[in-house]
Enzyme design. Structure first.
Site, mmCIF file in Angstrom:
data_model
loop_
_atom_site.group_PDB
_atom_site.id
_atom_site.type_symbol
_atom_site.label_atom_id
_atom_site.label_comp_id
_atom_site.label_asym_id
_atom_site.label_seq_id
_atom_site.Cartn_x
_atom_site.Cartn_y
_atom_site.Cartn_z
ATOM 1 N N TRP A 216 71.535 -71.315 18.081
ATOM 2 C CA TRP A 216 70.648 -72.107 17.241
ATOM 3 C C TRP A 216 71.299 -72.270 15.870
ATOM 4 O O TRP A 216 71.908 -71.341 15.364
ATOM 5 C CB TRP A 216 69.291 -71.417 17.116
ATOM 6 C CG TRP A 216 68.610 -71.213 18.433
ATOM 7 C CD1 TRP A 216 68.607 -70.078 19.191
ATOM 8 C CD2 TRP A 216 67.862 -72.182 19.164
ATOM 9 N NE1 TRP A 216 67.892 -70.273 20.343
ATOM 10 C CE2 TRP A 216 67.421 -71.562 20.355
ATOM 11 C CE3 TRP A 216 67.508 -73.510 18.924
ATOM 12 C CZ2 TRP A 216 66.648 -72.232 21.305
ATOM 13 C CZ3 TRP A 216 66.740 -74.180 19.873
ATOM 14 C CH2 TRP A 216 66.316 -73.541 21.043
ATOM 15 N N THR A 217 71.145 -73.440 15.268
ATOM 16 C CA THR A 217 71.980 -73.756 14.101
ATOM 17 C C THR A 217 71.190 -73.963 12.810
ATOM 18 O O THR A 217 71.635 -74.681 11.919
ATOM 19 C CB THR A 217 72.836 -75.007 14.386
ATOM 20 O OG1 THR A 217 71.969 -76.133 14.623
ATOM 21 C CG2 THR A 217 73.742 -74.790 15.579
ATOM 22 N N HIS B 248 57.432 -78.340 18.257
ATOM 23 C CA HIS B 248 58.772 -78.674 17.753
ATOM 24 C C HIS B 248 59.003 -80.187 17.836
ATOM 25 O O HIS B 248 60.095 -80.644 18.200
ATOM 26 C CB HIS B 248 59.846 -77.913 18.539
ATOM 27 C CG HIS B 248 59.884 -76.450 18.209
ATOM 28 N ND1 HIS B 248 60.268 -75.970 16.981
ATOM 29 C CD2 HIS B 248 59.563 -75.357 18.951
ATOM 30 C CE1 HIS B 248 60.193 -74.648 16.976
ATOM 31 N NE2 HIS B 248 59.763 -74.248 18.147
ATOM 32 N N ASP C 249 57.866 -74.195 23.972
ATOM 33 C CA ASP C 249 57.734 -72.922 23.251
ATOM 34 C C ASP C 249 57.025 -73.100 21.915
ATOM 35 O O ASP C 249 56.983 -74.194 21.356
ATOM 36 C CB ASP C 249 59.115 -72.304 23.019
ATOM 37 C CG ASP C 249 60.007 -73.194 22.169
ATOM 38 O OD1 ASP C 249 60.061 -74.409 22.445
ATOM 39 O OD2 ASP C 249 60.655 -72.695 21.235
ATOM 40 N N GLU C 250 56.484 -72.005 21.406
ATOM 41 C CA GLU C 250 55.977 -71.886 20.033
ATOM 42 C C GLU C 250 55.036 -73.030 19.650
ATOM 43 O O GLU C 250 55.185 -73.671 18.615
ATOM 44 C CB GLU C 250 57.155 -71.798 19.046
ATOM 45 C CG GLU C 250 58.040 -70.583 19.303
ATOM 46 C CD GLU C 250 59.209 -70.473 18.338
ATOM 47 O OE1 GLU C 250 59.567 -69.350 17.983
ATOM 48 O OE2 GLU C 250 59.778 -71.528 17.967
ATOM 49 N N TYR D 221 71.324 -64.213 21.845
ATOM 50 C CA TYR D 221 71.180 -65.288 20.874
ATOM 51 C C TYR D 221 72.286 -65.092 19.839
ATOM 52 O O TYR D 221 72.259 -64.141 19.069
ATOM 53 C CB TYR D 221 69.805 -65.245 20.205
ATOM 54 C CG TYR D 221 68.757 -66.101 20.876
ATOM 55 C CD1 TYR D 221 68.792 -66.321 22.253
ATOM 56 C CD2 TYR D 221 67.735 -66.691 20.143
ATOM 57 C CE1 TYR D 221 67.836 -67.110 22.866
ATOM 58 C CE2 TYR D 221 66.766 -67.479 20.753
ATOM 59 C CZ TYR D 221 66.814 -67.687 22.120
ATOM 60 O OH TYR D 221 65.869 -68.470 22.726
ATOM 61 N N PHE D 222 73.224 -66.010 19.807
ATOM 62 C CA PHE D 222 74.412 -65.838 18.976
ATOM 63 C C PHE D 222 74.223 -66.344 17.545
ATOM 64 O O PHE D 222 75.178 -66.385 16.776
ATOM 65 C CB PHE D 222 75.620 -66.524 19.632
ATOM 66 C CG PHE D 222 76.037 -65.877 20.928
ATOM 67 C CD1 PHE D 222 75.575 -64.624 21.289
ATOM 68 C CD2 PHE D 222 76.900 -66.528 21.799
ATOM 69 C CE1 PHE D 222 75.952 -64.025 22.480
ATOM 70 C CE2 PHE D 222 77.288 -65.942 22.992
ATOM 71 C CZ PHE D 222 76.810 -64.693 23.332
ATOM 72 N N ARG E 160 69.051 -78.976 14.259
ATOM 73 C CA ARG E 160 68.953 -78.386 12.921
ATOM 74 C C ARG E 160 70.149 -78.808 12.068
ATOM 75 O O ARG E 160 69.999 -79.196 10.924
ATOM 76 C CB ARG E 160 68.873 -76.866 13.042
ATOM 77 C CG ARG E 160 67.481 -76.310 13.298
ATOM 78 C CD ARG E 160 66.755 -76.987 14.466
ATOM 79 N NE ARG E 160 65.432 -76.438 14.703
ATOM 80 C CZ ARG E 160 65.183 -75.457 15.553
ATOM 81 N NH1 ARG E 160 66.165 -74.909 16.255
ATOM 82 N NH2 ARG E 160 63.944 -75.025 15.717
ATOM 83 N N ASP F 152 64.148 -81.570 17.850
ATOM 84 C CA ASP F 152 63.337 -80.504 17.276
ATOM 85 C C ASP F 152 62.670 -81.045 16.021
ATOM 86 O O ASP F 152 62.734 -82.253 15.750
ATOM 87 C CB ASP F 152 64.177 -79.261 16.970
ATOM 88 C CG ASP F 152 63.403 -77.977 17.238
ATOM 89 O OD1 ASP F 152 62.414 -77.729 16.527
ATOM 90 O OD2 ASP F 152 63.783 -77.227 18.156
#
Length: 761
Positions: A480-481, A276, A338-339, A430-431, A174, A203
């Site tokens: 996650w960024t 993704h 995922d997703e 999740y930070f 990201r 991603d």
């Protein structure tokens, strides 16, 4: 008289000596907390003539690393030599069979020597991190400090980790982070005794790893033209017109892997499939089912473009994973999974034919087919697959490791099935989530993950049997960024939550104590981080404002997660100072009020935080409310809790949510009541722009049969609409807010309407 004066002189001189010594002596506050530790009153003096020794070739590198770490602040060129026995004025690293645990160690500090024992170099390395924290915080300086000696308190520590897998993740797709930052990230993990670094390399927003066979992956897939400003799902999102680009060459990948290896950290690559994958498909659109051109995504979220389950796609992926496997010696490759939006699969004749050939009846089974094919590719490379918990759907490869992120349920299910599990629930570790609800927090994705919640999280669900718990090999935090663009922002999101997670993963569950951590070791860590020039969050000291309904009034409580923190507040929306009211007891709110609070942190000598909560006691509090269209997740109570959300950052828990439906609420006052105004809140005022209703209508009735329109507004603006009308006595009040149902700016399957309060006056 002379004798007393002499004693007084000695006493004052000793006190002065201690005060001068204080900056170069640190109390024993090691994080993560060791298994067992005892501390004495003596000290080892680290001096220019101290030696560092090792008794085995496997211990040499750690000895050299300590010498290298000590050199900048001390200026000492400490000799590193091979020696079988521990000598005086020596720090000895000794490989020995007496310490059984693979990553365990024994650290002994005496006035004459320091001896570190372990059965592996890993154990010695983790011991060095503990020794580092026994040194004064000035040792973290990378500039010389003029000091004759450095005191280390005498100690005897026996230590080993609770979990074998202690991981931390970094998303570089990201927003791209260069090699120097990645190395620094690894150093931080090593300091906190993490042993796994998961590198999220691909991603929708960027492909960040060079693949020789497919150069367009980085020529095209590594660059996006711009990025959404604010949040992807904002009302009328904007873009910054600044391209984001970057990828790692194979030489750089090898450099990072070797750097991590020297710090006993395993690097696990993540190449995300079959969803993704927009950046991949931008480079090679023929790998989708529709085979049409797509662009690298400039927004964040979940997208329809996915890889097609065709043979040429699996051949493509086999080449990619072969090159990846050659770069990473880790036994694992993370494949995401995922997703996955399955719309394109369901529309594809190719997939329909595949389903007939393999007797697949659901899209989840198609996903399982895809994941198993990729798992076989990875297995043939002598690697083991890790996937997010969605890969359980429809069936999963026998040896796959499950990373449970949507909560703990996926991990529990996998453990019961006999799969190894890595816990990574977004609600706790999740930070990229906010650290407090204060308005001075930088923009984050959503959600709230307080330091205290991270510390108190336990990766082993209590309802599993002891045999099932053995399948949980550890846990992994995630950064996650999407909304983290700079290293300084990343630091703020990591620290000190990284330390809390490290203790969860390393220390004995029975020995953990939030009080001990927050009162003793956290202050020491914050000082150490400051010396390391880390941009550290102090969010756990910030105020937490909450309210409860009590007899048509609101009772406000203000707390912090750190016991003993002083709080100052105002009730007129002005900024609190040390001259403002100091919080002592719950406050009763009888009218529309903005409560605002800040904390005074004595160790910092300053007020911090900016907590705000707008409250509105009103006639509908505690009254019966009926919804024509039920709100999502039974959130209707949020319509009548007296709290407005527009002066806080977005949290889904603040709202009654109506997906693809309108708000139609009927409030029963039980008896005729004089009403003249309705306030309707529907937006978040910080970092997020929610979709407003297209129309609001207020109606009144005495019998719930005949309704009279009292007020109406079309295309409301702002975070809240205030609809005033002639004072009217009524029993029933109907509030209608029309959902726009669809957006011209972004594609969302169901557009949500968020309502945080219906305040009636």
């Amino acid at each position: 008289m002379i004798k007393n004066a002499f004693y007084q002189y000695l006493r004052s001189s000793f006190v002065l000596f201690i005060l001068l010594l204080a900056p170069y002596y640190v109390s024993a506050n090691i994080t993560p907390k060791p298994t067992s530790s005892q501390y004495g009153e003596d000290h080892f003096h680290l001096m220019h003539n101290t030696q560092i020794s090792y008794n085995h070739q496997d211990a040499k590198q750690v000895a050299l690393q300590l010498a290298e770490f000590l050199r900048p602040p001390t200026g000492y060129e400490l000799p590193v030599l091979h020696a079988k026995n521990t000598m005086k004025n020596t720090i000895a690293f000794n490989i020995t069979d007496s310490v059984v645990a693979k990553e365990g160690y024994q650290l002994i500090v005496r006035s004459g020597f320091i001896e570190i024992k372990a059965s592996t170099a890993k154990g010695l390395f983790w011991a060095m991190q503990s020794l580092r924290q026994l040194l004064p915080i000035e040792i973290e300086s990378r500039m010389p400090i003029n000091q004759r000696s450095w005191l280390i308190t005498s100690a005897e520590i026996l230590d080993k980790p609770r979990f074998t897998y202690r991981g931390m993740h970094l998303d570089v797709s990201r927003h791209f982070f260069d090699v120097s930052f990645v190395k620094q990230y690894i150093d931080w993990l090593a300091m906190h005794k993490f042993n796994v670094f998961q590198w999220h390399l691909t991603d929708d927003q960027g492909w960040r790893i060079a693949i020789d066979a497919y150069p367009k992956l980085t020529e095209i897939g590594a660059t996006r033209p711009h990025t959404v400003v604010g949040h992807t799902y904002d009302y009328k999102p904007l873009f910054d017109n600044q391209s984001v680009s970057g990828f790692y060459t194979k030489a750089q990948i090898k450099e990072v892997v070797e750097y991590a290896k020297a710090r006993h950290i395993e690097v696990i690559p993540e190449i995300d499939i079959p969803g993704h994958s927009t950046a991949l498909l931008a480079a090679y659109p023929e790998l989708s089912c529709h085979q049409q051109a797509v662009n690298v995504q400039a927004q964040f979220g979940i997208f329809e473009d996915v890889l097609c389950p065709r043979e040429d796609v699996f051949e493509f992926l086999s080449v990619v994973y072969k090159e990846v496997a050659a770069l990473f010696p880790s036994k694992y490759i993370h494949i995401g999974g995922d997703e996955v939006i399955k719309k394109q699969w369901l529309e594809s004749p190719i997939v329909k034919k595949l389903m007939q050939q393999h007797d697949l009846t659901t899209p989840e089974q198609v996903q399982s087919y895809f994941i198993k094919r990729v798992a076989k590719i990875v297995q043939d490379l002598d690697k083991t697959v890790i996937g997010w918990d969605e890969i359980l759907e429809g069936g999963v490869a026998d040896d796959a490791v499950i990373m449970s992120w949507r909560g703990t349920e996926g991990g529990v299910q996998a453990a019961k099935m006999g799969h190894q599990v890595i816990m990574s629930p977004y609600q706790y570790i999740y930070f990229d989530a906010y650290q407090s609800r204060n308005l001075d927090e930088p923009k984050a994705i959503h959600g709230l993950s307080r330091l205290k919640n991270v510390y108190q999280y336990d990766p082993e669900p209590s309802h599993l049997t002891s045999q099932q718990r053995e399948y949980i090999i550890g846990a992994q935090g995630a950064l996650w960024t999407e909304y983290i663009k700079t290293p300084r922002h990343a630091e703020y999101m990591l620290f000190p939550r990284l330390s809390a997670l490290s203790e969860t993963l390393w220390s004995n569950k029975e020995g953990k104590s939030w009080h001990d951590y927050s009162q003793n070791r956290l202050p020491s860590l914050l000082k150490r981080y400051q010396k390391m020039h880390i941009n550290t969050a102090k969010s756990s000291y910030k105020p937490i404002i909450s309210s409860t309904v009590q007899d048509n009034k609101l009772l406000v409580t203000i707390t912090t997660d750190i016991e003993g923190t002083a709080i100052y507040y105002t009730l007129d929306g002005s900024e609190p100072t040390l001259a403002s009211n100091k919080y002592q007891a719950p406050i009763t709110i009888k009218s529309y009020t903005q409560v605002r609070a800040r904390s005074y942190v004595k160790s910092q000598g300053q007020l911090i935080g900016d907590a705000r909560l707008t409250l509105s006691p009103h006639l509908a509090l505690g009254k019966s409310i009926t919804l024509t269209y039920p709100a999502a997740e039974q959130s209707a109570h949020k319509l009548q809790d007296g709290q407005f959300a527009f002066d806080q950052f977005y949290s889904v828990e603040d709202y009654a949510i109506f997906y693809d439906t309108d708000l139609e609420a009927i409030i029963d006052f039980e008896s005729p009541t004089l009403v003249k105004q309705v306030q309707l809140g529907y937006n978040s005022g910080r970092h997020r722009q929610l979709h407003p209703p297209t129309e609001i209508v207020i109606l009144g009735s005495d019998d719930k049969q005949q309704w009279t329109t009292l007020a109406k507004v079309t295309s409301p603006q702002g975070p809240m609409s205030v609809l005033s009308f002639q004072p009217t006595r009524l029993r029933f009040l109907k509030v209608i807010a029309i959902n726009s149902k669809k957006s011209q700016d972004i594609q969302i399957p169901k557009l949500p309407l968020y309502i945080d309060e219906i305040a009636v006056h």
